[in-house]
Write a protein that holds these residues in place. Structure first.
Motif, PDB file in Angstrom:
ATOM      1  N   GLU A 225     -87.061  26.878  82.145  1.00  0.00           N
ATOM      2  CA  GLU A 225     -86.161  25.633  82.536  1.00  0.00           C
ATOM      3  C   GLU A 225     -86.336  25.207  83.819  1.00  0.00           C
ATOM      4  OE1 GLU A 225     -81.005  25.215  82.620  1.00  0.00           O
ATOM      5  OE2 GLU A 225     -82.299  27.424  82.529  1.00  0.00           O
ATOM      6  N   GLN A 226     -86.392  23.874  83.843  1.00  0.00           N
ATOM      7  CA  GLN A 226     -86.449  23.076  85.348  1.00  0.00           C
ATOM      8  C   GLN A 226     -85.082  22.405  85.581  1.00  0.00           C
ATOM      9  OE1 GLN A 226     -90.223  22.770  86.276  1.00  0.00           O
ATOM     10  NE2 GLN A 226     -90.040  24.633  84.704  1.00  0.00           N
ATOM     11  N   LYS A 227     -84.489  23.061  86.780  1.00  0.00           N
ATOM     12  CA  LYS A 227     -83.457  22.605  87.210  1.00  0.00           C
ATOM     13  C   LYS A 227     -83.599  21.619  88.421  1.00  0.00           C
ATOM     14  CE  LYS A 227     -80.582  26.460  85.973  1.00  0.00           C
ATOM     15  NZ  LYS A 227     -79.609  27.382  86.216  1.00  0.00           N
ATOM     16  N   GLN A 248     -75.979  18.614  87.391  1.00  0.00           N
ATOM     17  CA  GLN A 248     -77.412  18.038  86.652  1.00  0.00           C
ATOM     18  C   GLN A 248     -77.557  18.722  85.344  1.00  0.00           C
ATOM     19  OE1 GLN A 248     -80.273  17.398  89.815  1.00  0.00           O
ATOM     20  NE2 GLN A 248     -79.009  18.541  91.201  1.00  0.00           N
ATOM     21  N   VAL A 249     -78.451  17.903  84.552  1.00  0.00           N
ATOM     22  CA  VAL A 249     -78.898  18.646  83.300  1.00  0.00           C
ATOM     23  C   VAL A 249     -80.256  19.168  83.585  1.00  0.00           C
ATOM     24  CG1 VAL A 249     -77.717  16.624  81.859  1.00  0.00           C
ATOM     25  CG2 VAL A 249     -80.125  16.561  82.829  1.00  0.00           C
ATOM     26  N   SER A 250     -80.715  19.889  82.878  1.00  0.00           N
ATOM     27  CA  SER A 250     -81.848  20.635  82.838  1.00  0.00           C
ATOM     28  C   SER A 250     -82.958  19.859  82.026  1.00  0.00           C
ATOM     29  CB  SER A 250     -82.007  21.956  82.393  1.00  0.00           C
ATOM     30  OG  SER A 250     -81.214  22.735  83.294  1.00  0.00           O
ATOM     31  N   CYS A 251     -84.189  20.014  82.565  1.00  0.00           N
ATOM     32  CA  CYS A 251     -85.420  19.511  81.847  1.00  0.00           C
ATOM     33  C   CYS A 251     -86.027  21.115  81.580  1.00  0.00           C
ATOM     34  CB  CYS A 251     -86.310  18.545  82.895  1.00  0.00           C
ATOM     35  SG  CYS A 251     -85.571  17.057  83.240  1.00  0.00           S
ATOM     36  N   ILE A 306     -90.226  18.741  78.349  1.00  0.00           N
ATOM     37  CA  ILE A 306     -89.127  18.025  77.582  1.00  0.00           C
ATOM     38  C   ILE A 306     -87.972  17.411  78.409  1.00  0.00           C
ATOM     39  CG2 ILE A 306     -87.731  18.504  75.474  1.00  0.00           C
ATOM     40  CD1 ILE A 306     -90.885  18.881  75.222  1.00  0.00           C
ATOM     41  N   GLU A 307     -87.874  16.359  78.269  1.00  0.00           N
ATOM     42  CA  GLU A 307     -86.596  15.708  79.278  1.00  0.00           C
ATOM     43  C   GLU A 307     -85.740  14.605  78.607  1.00  0.00           C
ATOM     44  OE1 GLU A 307     -89.292  15.128  83.170  1.00  0.00           O
ATOM     45  OE2 GLU A 307     -89.885  13.891  81.809  1.00  0.00           O
ATOM     46  N   TYR A 317     -87.421  13.423  75.655  1.00  0.00           N
ATOM     47  CA  TYR A 317     -88.698  12.664  75.886  1.00  0.00           C
ATOM     48  C   TYR A 317     -89.942  13.807  76.019  1.00  0.00           C
ATOM     49  CZ  TYR A 317     -92.284   9.910  78.450  1.00  0.00           C
ATOM     50  OH  TYR A 317     -93.330   9.142  78.719  1.00  0.00           O
ATOM     51  N   VAL A 318     -90.950  13.787  75.375  1.00  0.00           N
ATOM     52  CA  VAL A 318     -92.008  14.840  75.473  1.00  0.00           C
ATOM     53  C   VAL A 318     -93.137  14.484  76.491  1.00  0.00           C
ATOM     54  CG1 VAL A 318     -93.769  16.155  73.880  1.00  0.00           C
ATOM     55  CG2 VAL A 318     -91.600  15.119  73.006  1.00  0.00           C
ATOM     56  N   GLY A 319     -92.797  14.749  77.672  1.00  0.00           N
ATOM     57  CA  GLY A 319     -93.671  14.162  78.694  1.00  0.00           C
ATOM     58  C   GLY A 319     -94.903  14.879  78.627  1.00  0.00           C
ATOM     59  N   GLY A 320     -96.117  14.133  78.849  1.00  0.00           N
ATOM     60  CA  GLY A 320     -97.445  14.811  78.711  1.00  0.00           C
ATOM     61  C   GLY A 320     -98.130  14.696  77.464  1.00  0.00           C
TER      62      GLY A 320
END
Length: 629
Positions: A225-227, A248-251, A306-307, A317-320
């Motif tokens: 999880e990326q906060k 905020q939402v998590s990525c 994943i954002e 969105y599948v970044g990368g």
């Protein structure tokens, strides 16, 4: 009067400026010209594409956050809109020095577009027109108007090209090839021919985007999880920091693996990127997953972010992992990634190629050298990214307005802002791929920090007319507070009392053997202006942004002064102007390559000439001697 199909007719609405395109460049350009008093019409192939984020819906990031801050300091809109529509915010590179700190915010894609459109629709002197422009009209090398697909002619005195990735756009994945713009929107297929007929040199570039996946099909338990930051910093200097403290939402972070890479390698022959089906040149610093696997065979995994695309949609969105592989291969490779084993694709990944220009045909004001009144900004200039586009759109808009005012254009030089670096690189250096802004491109990045963008550029915005009196006066008060506090801190002596020694010990700092100044303590790596508050008895109550500037200016004083000396040398060369009518063929000692490059680019100064590929230091010396004579 009866009109036949496609007949040419004169639209009698009076306009000063026509902006072609409503992406991030077009929005800033149109707002700038309208706010500076000029009647503006903005054309778009679809009003639903206004401020669209066809790739990752985020604003900012490394070096790009600097651009957004500078746009805001000059009076642009991007920073204000992202402050109203972000769903997660992070300050990147916080473990490093302040020169590379960069703000990045994940936007609600739909909300951002809707909010920017609302600003545009409520702007006086600005009309929005859903219509494809097919021709730029000129007389004797001057712009006189534009013609649309319907045959309507709109007369104007300046045109700003902000076509983004829409000109003769083609979206490709596998064997599928569709002549559409991003997100399946209509492409603009006729304007390229008009531009070529005006003698404008065109390139074919490519960019790409990954698939969008249904959130309900993702197993987040297998991801990290990326906060967002606990305390959010706004982009705009006008936004109250308390107003952006939201839930905020998590990525999420996951990784590709050897199975992913094997699927890709086994299907490279089906990738239009490697089969030759794609003609355009892609961005070096935003490669597709196929590119990564081929160019970095020793790496056994790549990051995948994943954002969320927004809070009102399940699309992620599948970044990368941007790609142009066929649909069946996309399913296989995405489902090989931990957490995506059961992924359901909402939108396929695709590559998009489009027409753009060689930006060396532009002056530093972003006006075409050979067509008066025709300006250009954004991805059409061969750049990539929303932020780069918005920065160019703003400068093109400002300078189109100044052209109509009979004033000299505004040029942000390389020592004043990342915007200056961006534009100077585009109009001076040869580029065969989409240009991306990076901190490493800025020679004076310690001076061009994102935290001091207002101190560097708000006065310019005020002189132009996009910054109001109240904001300008607030800036002057901020400058006074910073200068006064730095002077006080430099003069404040700190003794060796027990209280002082305890504070130093609490931060792991060496005890004092004799008295020193507060400034000298701040310069210690482990200490800061904030940390020494308890031993600074006469410290005044100051805003957080003032305290930040005091700390940075004292802590990095030696480095800042050294870079300012470098800027002085840079300015000397920039101030040595080259006459517009100079004939480089007359300068005997110049090498043939230098003559060719100088004649093609027509640099405005010795400084710009020195940055042209193929012009050597010896050529610059010859030029200097010639100009003196």
């Amino acid at each position: 009067m009866k009109y036949s199909a496609n007949s040419v007719w004169e639209n009698k609405d009076e306009y000063d400026v026509a902006v072609i395109g409503a992406g991030h460049a077009g929005c800033e350009a149109a707002l700038a010209t309208a706010r500076l008093g000029f009647r503006t019409v903005m054309f778009t192939v679809s009003v639903d594409s206004i401020a669209l984020m066809p790739c990752n819906p985020n604003i900012g990031g490394t070096s790009k956050g600097h651009l957004v801050r500078e746009i805001d300091a000059l009076g642009g809109e991007m920073g204000k809109v992202i402050d109203r529509t972000f769903i997660q915010s992070k300050m990147l590179n916080k473990s490093k020095g302040p020169a590379v700190h960069s703000l990045r915010a994940q936007a609600d894609k739909a909300d951002y577009s809707r909010a920017m459109r609302q600003v545009l629709e409520n702007q006086e002197r600005l009309d929005i027109r859903q219509m494809e422009v097919t021709d730029i009209l000129t007389e004797d090398g001057h712009v006189t108007g534009v013609k649309t697909y319907s045959g309507a002619v709109y007369r104007c005195r300046a045109v700003i090209l902000c076509t983004g990735t829409y000109l003769k756009a083609r979206c490709i994945y596998g064997d599928v090839s569709m002549y559409t713009g991003p997100n399946g929107l209509q492409s603009a297929n006729y304007l390229t021919d008009s531009l070529k007929s005006l003698g404008i040199k065109m390139y074919r570039f490519k960019t790409g985007t990954p698939a969008r996946i249904d959130r309900n099909s993702i197993d987040f338990s297998k991801m990290e999880e990326q906060k967002g930051d606990e305390r959010v910093v706004p982009f705009s200097f006008t936004t109250d920091p308390d107003d952006v403290q939201i839930d905020q939402v998590s990525c999420w972070l996951t990784y590709t693996n050897e199975k992913t890479h094997e699927i890709i390698r086994n299907n490279l022959d089906r990738s239009p990127l490697f089969s030759g089906a794609i003609e355009g040149t892609g961005p070096r610093y935003c490669p597709s997953i196929e590119d990564k696997v081929v160019k970095f065979p020793d790496k056994n995994r790549h990051q995948v972010f994943i954002e969320p695309e927004g809070i009102h949609t399940t699309e992620m969105y599948v970044g990368g992992m941007s790609s142009s592989l066929p649909e069946d291969v996309q399913y296989a490779m995405y489902r090989s990634v931990p957490g995506l084993e059961h992924a359901k694709i909402v939108r396929n990944a695709y590559a998009i190629e489009y027409d753009c220009i060689d930006a060396r045909q532009l002056k530093s004001t972003l006006e075409f050298k050979n067509i008066e009144g025709l300006f250009s900004g954004g991805q059409f200039n061969g750049s990539s990214g929303y932020e780069e586009a918005a920065a160019q759109g703003l400068i093109a808009g400002i300078n189109a307005a100044r052209k109509l005012q009979g004033k000299e254009g505004i040029i942000i030089d390389r020592s004043q802002g990342y915007i200056g670096v961006l534009i100077d690189d585009l109009v001076t250096k040869e580029s065969h791929e989409p240009y991306r802004m990076m901190t490493s491109r800025a020679e004076y990045r310690l001076l061009l920090r994102q935290d001091n963008a207002d101190l560097r550029l708000t006065k310019t915005g005020y002189e132009v007319g996009l910054i109001d009196e109240e904001r300008y006066q607030n800036l002057l008060r901020k400058e006074q507070m910073i200068d006064a506090e730095i002077e006080r801190v430099e003069r404040t002596n700190i003794g060796t009392s027990e209280k002082v020694q305890k504070v130093l010990e609490s931060f792991g700092s060496t005890p004092l053997n004799s008295g020193t100044t507060l400034a000298e303590l701040i310069r210690r790596p482990e200490l800061s202006y904030e940390k020494l508050a308890d031993i600074d008895e006469k410290r005044p109550e100051l805003p957080c942004d003032v305290e930040e500037q005091v700390n940075i200016n004292i802590k990095y004083d030696g480095y800042i002064k050294r870079q300012m000396r470098q800027v002085e040398q840079f300015k000397k060369l920039e101030n040595k102007k080259i006459p517009d009518d100079i004939n480089y063929d007359d300068i005997q000692s110049l090498r043939i390559e230098a003559k060719q490059k100088l004649n093609a680019i027509r640099p405005a100064s010795i400084g710009q000439a020195s940055r042209i590929s193929g012009v050597s230091p010896a050529d610059v010396s010859v030029l200097l001697v010639y100009l003196k004579q």
